[in-house]
Design an enzyme around this catalytic site. Sequence first.
Site, PDB file in Angstrom:
ATOM      1  N   GLY A  24       0.875  -1.112   0.015  1.00  0.00           N
ATOM      2  CA  GLY A  24      -0.033  -0.112   0.073  1.00  0.00           C
ATOM      3  C   GLY A  24       0.760   1.399   0.099  1.00  0.00           C
ATOM      4  N   THR A  26       2.829   2.310  -2.385  1.00  0.00           N
ATOM      5  CA  THR A  26       3.025   3.049  -3.767  1.00  0.00           C
ATOM      6  C   THR A  26       1.889   2.798  -4.772  1.00  0.00           C
ATOM      7  N   GLY A  27       1.870   3.378  -5.623  1.00  0.00           N
ATOM      8  CA  GLY A  27       0.901   2.902  -6.997  1.00  0.00           C
ATOM      9  C   GLY A  27      -0.497   2.968  -6.586  1.00  0.00           C
ATOM     10  N   ARG A  48       7.839  -4.318   1.847  1.00  0.00           N
ATOM     11  CA  ARG A  48       9.191  -4.803   2.547  1.00  0.00           C
ATOM     12  C   ARG A  48       9.989  -3.399   2.705  1.00  0.00           C
ATOM     13  N   ASP A  74       7.405  -8.610   4.738  1.00  0.00           N
ATOM     14  CA  ASP A  74       7.582  -9.238   3.466  1.00  0.00           C
ATOM     15  C   ASP A  74       6.495 -10.288   3.406  1.00  0.00           C
ATOM     16  N   PHE A 106       8.437  -8.016 -14.035  1.00  0.00           N
ATOM     17  CA  PHE A 106       9.242  -7.391 -15.056  1.00  0.00           C
ATOM     18  C   PHE A 106       9.032  -8.319 -16.350  1.00  0.00           C
ATOM     19  N   TYR A 156      -4.471 -11.252 -17.783  1.00  0.00           N
ATOM     20  CA  TYR A 156      -3.697 -12.311 -18.484  1.00  0.00           C
ATOM     21  C   TYR A 156      -3.533 -13.396 -17.320  1.00  0.00           C
ATOM     22  N   LYS A 171      -0.664 -15.083 -11.055  1.00  0.00           N
ATOM     23  CA  LYS A 171      -1.797 -14.271 -11.040  1.00  0.00           C
ATOM     24  C   LYS A 171      -2.999 -15.370 -11.248  1.00  0.00           C
TER      25      LYS A 171
HETATM   26  C1  HXC Z   1      15.656 -11.001 -15.731  1.00  0.00           C
HETATM   27  C2  HXC Z   1      15.740 -10.683 -13.372  1.00  0.00           C
HETATM   28  C3  HXC Z   1      15.158  -9.091 -13.455  1.00  0.00           C
HETATM   29  C4  HXC Z   1      14.967  -8.562 -14.929  1.00  0.00           C
HETATM   30  C5  HXC Z   1      15.543  -9.491 -11.345  1.00  0.00           C
HETATM   31  N1  HXC Z   1      15.883 -10.663 -11.837  1.00  0.00           N
HETATM   32  N2  HXC Z   1      15.061  -8.321 -12.447  1.00  0.00           N
HETATM   33  N3  HXC Z   1      15.935 -11.301 -14.522  1.00  0.00           N
HETATM   34  N4  HXC Z   1      15.309  -9.858 -16.061  1.00  0.00           N
HETATM   35  N5  HXC Z   1      14.466  -7.439 -15.394  1.00  0.00           N
HETATM   36  C6  HXC Z   1      16.331 -11.756 -11.340  1.00  0.00           C
HETATM   37  C7  HXC Z   1      17.565 -11.303 -10.588  1.00  0.00           C
HETATM   38  O1  HXC Z   1      18.638 -11.489 -11.616  1.00  0.00           O
HETATM   39  C8  HXC Z   1      17.683 -12.320  -9.429  1.00  0.00           C
HETATM   40  O2  HXC Z   1      17.822 -13.794  -9.991  1.00  0.00           O
HETATM   41  C9  HXC Z   1      16.132 -12.417  -9.054  1.00  0.00           C
HETATM   42  O3  HXC Z   1      15.407 -12.011 -10.343  1.00  0.00           O
HETATM   43  C10 HXC Z   1      15.727 -11.620  -7.940  1.00  0.00           C
HETATM   44  O4  HXC Z   1      16.348 -10.299  -7.952  1.00  0.00           O
HETATM   45  P1  HXC Z   1      16.409  -9.104  -7.238  1.00  0.00           P
HETATM   46  O5  HXC Z   1      16.724  -7.814  -7.733  1.00  0.00           O
HETATM   47  O6  HXC Z   1      17.365  -9.783  -6.141  1.00  0.00           O
HETATM   48  O7  HXC Z   1      14.812  -9.257  -6.351  1.00  0.00           O
HETATM   49  P2  HXC Z   1      14.327  -8.247  -5.457  1.00  0.00           P
HETATM   50  O8  HXC Z   1      15.388  -7.060  -5.160  1.00  0.00           O
HETATM   51  O9  HXC Z   1      13.725  -8.951  -4.519  1.00  0.00           O
HETATM   52  O10 HXC Z   1      13.235  -7.427  -6.432  1.00  0.00           O
HETATM   53  C11 HXC Z   1      12.111  -8.182  -6.796  1.00  0.00           C
HETATM   54  C12 HXC Z   1      11.752  -7.788  -8.232  1.00  0.00           C
HETATM   55  C13 HXC Z   1      11.565  -6.134  -8.334  1.00  0.00           C
HETATM   56  C14 HXC Z   1      10.393  -8.375  -8.543  1.00  0.00           C
HETATM   57  C15 HXC Z   1      12.517  -8.364  -9.131  1.00  0.00           C
HETATM   58  O11 HXC Z   1      11.183  -5.802  -9.714  1.00  0.00           O
HETATM   59  C16 HXC Z   1      10.633  -5.639  -7.173  1.00  0.00           C
HETATM   60  O12 HXC Z   1      11.087  -5.247  -6.123  1.00  0.00           O
HETATM   61  N6  HXC Z   1       9.275  -5.577  -7.629  1.00  0.00           N
HETATM   62  C17 HXC Z   1       8.319  -4.965  -6.980  1.00  0.00           C
HETATM   63  C18 HXC Z   1       7.261  -3.906  -7.675  1.00  0.00           C
HETATM   64  C19 HXC Z   1       6.992  -4.305  -8.823  1.00  0.00           C
HETATM   65  O13 HXC Z   1       7.346  -5.273  -9.643  1.00  0.00           O
HETATM   66  N7  HXC Z   1       5.801  -3.627  -9.306  1.00  0.00           N
HETATM   67  C20 HXC Z   1       5.269  -3.731 -10.587  1.00  0.00           C
HETATM   68  C21 HXC Z   1       3.993  -4.357 -10.495  1.00  0.00           C
HETATM   69  S1  HXC Z   1       3.120  -4.279 -12.151  1.00  0.00           S
HETATM   70  P3  HXC Z   1      19.443 -14.127 -10.025  1.00  0.00           P
HETATM   71  O14 HXC Z   1      19.362 -15.708 -10.405  1.00  0.00           O
HETATM   72  O15 HXC Z   1      20.425 -13.466 -10.861  1.00  0.00           O
HETATM   73  O16 HXC Z   1      19.645 -14.134  -8.368  1.00  0.00           O
HETATM   74  C22 HXC Z   1       2.141  -5.379 -12.591  1.00  0.00           C
HETATM   75  C23 HXC Z   1       1.157  -5.101 -13.583  1.00  0.00           C
HETATM   76  C24 HXC Z   1       0.942  -6.284 -14.447  1.00  0.00           C
HETATM   77  O17 HXC Z   1       2.268  -6.576 -11.779  1.00  0.00           O
HETATM   78  C25 HXC Z   1      -0.055  -6.134 -15.615  1.00  0.00           C
HETATM   79  C26 HXC Z   1       0.125  -4.574 -16.299  1.00  0.00           C
HETATM   80  C27 HXC Z   1      -0.968  -4.449 -17.475  1.00  0.00           C
HETATM   81  P1  NAP Z   2       3.787  -0.906  -7.518  1.00  0.00           P
HETATM   82  O1  NAP Z   2       3.615   0.496  -7.215  1.00  0.00           O
HETATM   83  O2  NAP Z   2       5.226  -1.308  -7.893  1.00  0.00           O
HETATM   84  O3  NAP Z   2       3.285  -1.999  -6.315  1.00  0.00           O
HETATM   85  C1  NAP Z   2       3.573  -3.191  -6.148  1.00  0.00           C
HETATM   86  C2  NAP Z   2       3.818  -2.952  -4.373  1.00  0.00           C
HETATM   87  O4  NAP Z   2       4.193  -4.226  -4.015  1.00  0.00           O
HETATM   88  C3  NAP Z   2       4.878  -2.058  -4.030  1.00  0.00           C
HETATM   89  O5  NAP Z   2       4.359  -1.103  -2.840  1.00  0.00           O
HETATM   90  C4  NAP Z   2       6.079  -2.972  -3.199  1.00  0.00           C
HETATM   91  O6  NAP Z   2       6.640  -2.438  -1.929  1.00  0.00           O
HETATM   92  C5  NAP Z   2       5.087  -4.242  -2.688  1.00  0.00           C
HETATM   93  N1  NAP Z   2       5.818  -5.423  -2.558  1.00  0.00           N
HETATM   94  C6  NAP Z   2       6.679  -6.223  -3.737  1.00  0.00           C
HETATM   95  N2  NAP Z   2       7.121  -7.238  -2.965  1.00  0.00           N
HETATM   96  C7  NAP Z   2       6.519  -7.184  -1.796  1.00  0.00           C
HETATM   97  C8  NAP Z   2       6.788  -8.262  -0.790  1.00  0.00           C
HETATM   98  N3  NAP Z   2       7.641  -9.223  -0.915  1.00  0.00           N
HETATM   99  N4  NAP Z   2       6.206  -8.093   0.397  1.00  0.00           N
HETATM  100  C9  NAP Z   2       5.466  -6.886   0.573  1.00  0.00           C
HETATM  101  N5  NAP Z   2       5.026  -5.964  -0.495  1.00  0.00           N
HETATM  102  C10 NAP Z   2       5.644  -6.340  -1.533  1.00  0.00           C
HETATM  103  O7  NAP Z   2       2.691  -1.426  -8.821  1.00  0.00           O
HETATM  104  P2  NAP Z   2       1.300  -1.122  -9.109  1.00  0.00           P
HETATM  105  O8  NAP Z   2       1.286  -0.819 -10.464  1.00  0.00           O
HETATM  106  O9  NAP Z   2       0.768  -0.386  -8.162  1.00  0.00           O
HETATM  107  O10 NAP Z   2       0.829  -2.706  -8.854  1.00  0.00           O
HETATM  108  C11 NAP Z   2      -0.203  -2.926  -7.724  1.00  0.00           C
HETATM  109  C12 NAP Z   2      -1.074  -4.073  -8.234  1.00  0.00           C
HETATM  110  O11 NAP Z   2      -1.793  -3.878  -9.316  1.00  0.00           O
HETATM  111  C13 NAP Z   2      -0.183  -5.336  -8.370  1.00  0.00           C
HETATM  112  O12 NAP Z   2      -0.866  -6.531  -7.871  1.00  0.00           O
HETATM  113  C14 NAP Z   2      -0.253  -5.448  -9.734  1.00  0.00           C
HETATM  114  O13 NAP Z   2       0.279  -6.597 -10.264  1.00  0.00           O
HETATM  115  C15 NAP Z   2      -1.528  -4.962 -10.203  1.00  0.00           C
HETATM  116  N6  NAP Z   2      -1.727  -4.439 -11.593  1.00  0.00           N
HETATM  117  C16 NAP Z   2      -1.134  -3.309 -11.830  1.00  0.00           C
HETATM  118  C17 NAP Z   2      -1.386  -3.000 -13.282  1.00  0.00           C
HETATM  119  C18 NAP Z   2      -0.968  -1.445 -13.815  1.00  0.00           C
HETATM  120  O14 NAP Z   2      -1.300  -1.098 -14.899  1.00  0.00           O
HETATM  121  N7  NAP Z   2      -0.456  -0.565 -12.743  1.00  0.00           N
HETATM  122  C19 NAP Z   2      -2.148  -3.538 -14.001  1.00  0.00           C
HETATM  123  C20 NAP Z   2      -2.772  -4.670 -13.822  1.00  0.00           C
HETATM  124  C21 NAP Z   2      -2.610  -5.275 -12.443  1.00  0.00           C
HETATM  125  P3  NAP Z   2       7.893  -2.901  -1.321  1.00  0.00           P
HETATM  126  O15 NAP Z   2       8.887  -2.887  -2.680  1.00  0.00           O
HETATM  127  O16 NAP Z   2       8.246  -1.701  -0.425  1.00  0.00           O
HETATM  128  O17 NAP Z   2       7.784  -4.239  -0.956  1.00  0.00           O
END
Ligand code: HXC
Ligand code: NAP
Length: 290
Positions: A24, A26-27, A48, A74, A106, A156, A171
């Site tokens: 909660g 961000t975003g 986190r 987490d 990603f 998806y 998902k």
């Molecule tokens: C390939 C990757 C990568 C990338 C990370 N990894 N990024 N591999 N391409 N771009 C690999 C790393 O090399 C590592 O593997 C493993 O993943 C873990 O990476 P870390 O960086 O150590 O992980 P961490 O710091 O915990 O970060 C987690 C994360 C990061 C998921 C990679 O992006 C994150 O913190 N995301 C949280 C927020 C988020 O993703 N928000 C977007 C949601 S949007 P190795 O083997 O090298 O150790 C969404 C919308 C969907 O879901 C629909 C849209 C329309």
């Molecule tokens: P976002 O801002 O990156 O939000 C993701 C949040 O998840 C971050 O605040 C992150 O905070 C938290 N998070 C990641 N790993 C975690 C963990 N291990 N424990 C607790 N919290 C964790 O992205 P967003 O776009 O708002 O996405 C929100 C939701 O909407 C997600 O479920 C996403 O799949 C969904 N969604 C988004 C879109 C879009 O277009 N934006 C479309 C479809 C669905 P920390 O890094 O502090 O942990």
Amino acid sequence: MSAYTEPMLKEGSLKGKTIIVTGGGTGLGRSMTKYFLELGANVTIASRKLDVIQATAEELRKETGGNILGLACDVRKYDEVEAMIAKTKEEFGYVDVLVNNAAGNFISPTERLSHKGFDVVVDIVLKGSYNCTLALGKMWIADKKPGNVLSIVTTYAWTGSGYVVPSAVAKAGVLMMTRSLAAEWGRKGIRLNAIAPGPFPTQGAWQRLFPQDLANEIDPLKRIPLGRFGEHQELANLAAYLVSDYSAYVNGEVVTIDGGEWIHGAGEFTNLGAVPDDMWDAIEKMTRGK
Ligand code: HXC
Ligand code: NAP
């Protein structure tokens, strides 16, 4: 200002409810939290990064005057989830609603992923969602209290998608948990629903899924029949409805809010929208009477 950018529910619609929003800080999680506070709920936000969570809690407390608690958690770690729930109960008395919003994602060709890269996304999305749902479900059932879980998935989750395979797998699992437990726990007074958003601009999603150089090549707007991205308030309106008692008979549902994006991608002939009018005259000559 269009109606969809305005708050929708009656003042006080969530008064007396305590809601946990994972991710909660961000975003979309932040935007839903803000609206829940405006509607009178107590909200815990948990993720986190404690600094991010605390800064958001402080900002939203000032902006809304609402009761908000920011905690580090987490969601992959069950003991941290239990501690987060315990602290919420200490602060607000109980927990009525869970919003599974935290996610990791990603874009990458799947063969380039390490197994850890696959794990990290599946663990945050699927394990994180079932950890929180299980911990609260057990509590609600033991206490004979009603419960409500809203999970944020994506379209998806049922179509699948290349280049985000760990996210699609996870998902889809969250959606199946939603439907399965809606059937199993409904008679215990616990309901579960999901929202499937299309693209809603957030820094978290845009940095990882639509990086600028790629967005210059492949315009995500072109996939959306309504020709625009989602507005955070319209998603917050839908979420507030689903966590409120106005939706008391809605259980096991997934509501899509994507401007028609997925159905556009699925339709056999939808891309004929690119055919200009004068070409239709020629096409009509070729097809009429055949
Ligand atoms: C390939 C990757 C990568 C990338 C990370 N990894 N990024 N591999 N391409 N771009 C690999 C790393 O090399 C590592 O593997 C493993 O993943 C873990 O990476 P870390 O960086 O150590 O992980 P961490 O710091 O915990 O970060 C987690 C994360 C990061 C998921 C990679 O992006 C994150 O913190 N995301 C949280 C927020 C988020 O993703 N928000 C977007 C949601 S949007 P190795 O083997 O090298 O150790 C969404 C919308 C969907 O879901 C629909 C849209 C329309
Ligand atoms: P976002 O801002 O990156 O939000 C993701 C949040 O998840 C971050 O605040 C992150 O905070 C938290 N998070 C990641 N790993 C975690 C963990 N291990 N424990 C607790 N919290 C964790 O992205 P967003 O776009 O708002 O996405 C929100 C939701 O909407 C997600 O479920 C996403 O799949 C969904 N969604 C988004 C879109 C879009 O277009 N934006 C479309 C479809 C669905 P920390 O890094 O502090 O942990």
